[in-house]
Write a protein that holds these residues in place. Structure first.
Motif: not given
Length: 69
Positions: A9-33
């Motif tokens: 949340g400060e220098t990037g976004l983390l997602a649990q390894p193998g958790n595609i849903s978390e990764l997708a959410t992180a990428l959507e968060t970055l792309a939306s702002d």
């Protein structure tokens, strides 16, 4: 150790390894702002420069060396 490199949340976004849903959410968060994405990127660069700049590390290493000599 990824959390050492990336502060979630400060220098990037983390997602649990193998958790595609978390990764997708992180990428959507970055792309939306894009402004926040740039700010996070700048924070990441600053973190690396602060932690790994030779002008900061060299005196610390020299001090450690002097302590063990």
């Amino acid at each position: 150790d990824i959390p050492y490199v990336v502060a979630d949340g400060e220098t990037g976004l983390l997602a649990q390894p193998g958790n595609i849903s978390e990764l997708a959410t992180a990428l959507e968060t970055l792309a939306s702002d894009p402004d926040w994405m740039v700010a996070v990127g700048q924070s990441a660069v600053q973190r690396v420069q602060n932690r790994h700049d030779i002008n900061i590390l060299a005196p610390k290493l020299e001090n450690k060396y002097d302590q063990i000599r």
